[in-house]
Design an enzyme around this catalytic site. Sequence first.
Site, PDB file in Angstrom:
ATOM      1  N   GLY A  73       0.743  -1.310  -0.011  1.00  0.00           N
ATOM      2  CA  GLY A  73      -0.054   0.213   0.179  1.00  0.00           C
ATOM      3  C   GLY A  73       0.870   1.275   0.090  1.00  0.00           C
ATOM      4  O   GLY A  73       2.023   1.148  -0.249  1.00  0.00           O
ATOM      5  N   GLU A 132      -0.792   2.041  -6.380  1.00  0.00           N
ATOM      6  CA  GLU A 132       0.036   1.596  -5.335  1.00  0.00           C
ATOM      7  C   GLU A 132       0.157  -0.003  -5.533  1.00  0.00           C
ATOM      8  O   GLU A 132       1.274  -0.582  -5.464  1.00  0.00           O
ATOM      9  CB  GLU A 132      -0.241   1.878  -3.863  1.00  0.00           C
ATOM     10  CG  GLU A 132      -0.256   3.097  -3.323  1.00  0.00           C
ATOM     11  CD  GLU A 132       1.403   3.587  -3.241  1.00  0.00           C
ATOM     12  OE1 GLU A 132       2.139   2.873  -3.236  1.00  0.00           O
ATOM     13  OE2 GLU A 132       1.337   4.771  -3.048  1.00  0.00           O
ATOM     14  N   GLU A 164       3.918  -1.291  -6.354  1.00  0.00           N
ATOM     15  CA  GLU A 164       4.511  -2.259  -5.340  1.00  0.00           C
ATOM     16  C   GLU A 164       4.447  -3.738  -5.524  1.00  0.00           C
ATOM     17  O   GLU A 164       5.548  -4.308  -4.902  1.00  0.00           O
ATOM     18  CB  GLU A 164       3.943  -1.902  -3.827  1.00  0.00           C
ATOM     19  CG  GLU A 164       4.090  -0.318  -3.461  1.00  0.00           C
ATOM     20  CD  GLU A 164       4.012  -0.306  -1.931  1.00  0.00           C
ATOM     21  OE1 GLU A 164       3.949  -1.309  -1.191  1.00  0.00           O
ATOM     22  OE2 GLU A 164       4.052   0.699  -1.503  1.00  0.00           O
ATOM     23  N   GLU A 183      10.605  -1.742  -1.551  1.00  0.00           N
ATOM     24  CA  GLU A 183       9.923  -1.589  -0.212  1.00  0.00           C
ATOM     25  C   GLU A 183      10.155  -3.079   0.461  1.00  0.00           C
ATOM     26  O   GLU A 183      10.142  -3.007   1.720  1.00  0.00           O
ATOM     27  CB  GLU A 183       8.385  -1.842  -0.848  1.00  0.00           C
ATOM     28  CG  GLU A 183       8.038  -0.501  -1.371  1.00  0.00           C
ATOM     29  CD  GLU A 183       7.813   0.744  -0.241  1.00  0.00           C
ATOM     30  OE1 GLU A 183       7.591   0.277   0.835  1.00  0.00           O
ATOM     31  OE2 GLU A 183       8.082   1.829  -0.758  1.00  0.00           O
ATOM     32  N   GLU A 189      10.618  -7.597   0.205  1.00  0.00           N
ATOM     33  CA  GLU A 189      10.153  -8.963  -0.573  1.00  0.00           C
ATOM     34  C   GLU A 189       8.729  -9.346  -0.461  1.00  0.00           C
ATOM     35  O   GLU A 189       8.190  -9.263   0.554  1.00  0.00           O
ATOM     36  CB  GLU A 189      10.943 -10.175   0.022  1.00  0.00           C
ATOM     37  CG  GLU A 189      10.507 -11.628  -0.715  1.00  0.00           C
ATOM     38  CD  GLU A 189      11.480 -12.945   0.143  1.00  0.00           C
ATOM     39  OE1 GLU A 189      11.092 -13.644  -0.094  1.00  0.00           O
ATOM     40  OE2 GLU A 189      11.967 -12.385   1.360  1.00  0.00           O
TER      41      GLU A 189
END
Length: 132
Positions: free
Chosen positions: A39, A55, A59, A102, A104
């Site tokens: 997120g 997002e 991501e 960000e 794994e």
Amino acid sequence: MDKKYQKCILTNMCMVYKNEMILVVNRKKSDWPGISFPGGHVESNETILESVIREMKEETNLDIKNPKLCGIYEWKREETNRYIGFLYKTDEFEGELKSNEEGELFWINKHDLNKYELSQDFDELFEIMDKN
């Protein structure tokens, strides 16, 4: 008198799932490490729904469809900032999963969450998202 004004920051999270499996990220950031859902922040030029779709693409590399709003959560992480998180979930997605800076990304059985180091408040977030 020195007054501190509180800033409200809008965020989102999405639980992507298939049957009993959920997609999680093992976050690398030191300010909020551990297992969480992907997120991020709502940008000023987009709706909250548009932000969760964007997002998730950024991501996870997944294109999600029909995310369902299943809750709202509030964090007060700093003295002057309040974070409002819109919690979504979906089992409709396409694409090839790709981890990024960000953390794994991986699939786990939702019943195995207690085997992992969870990020702050993740157990509460999961409960809200799973039951709604």
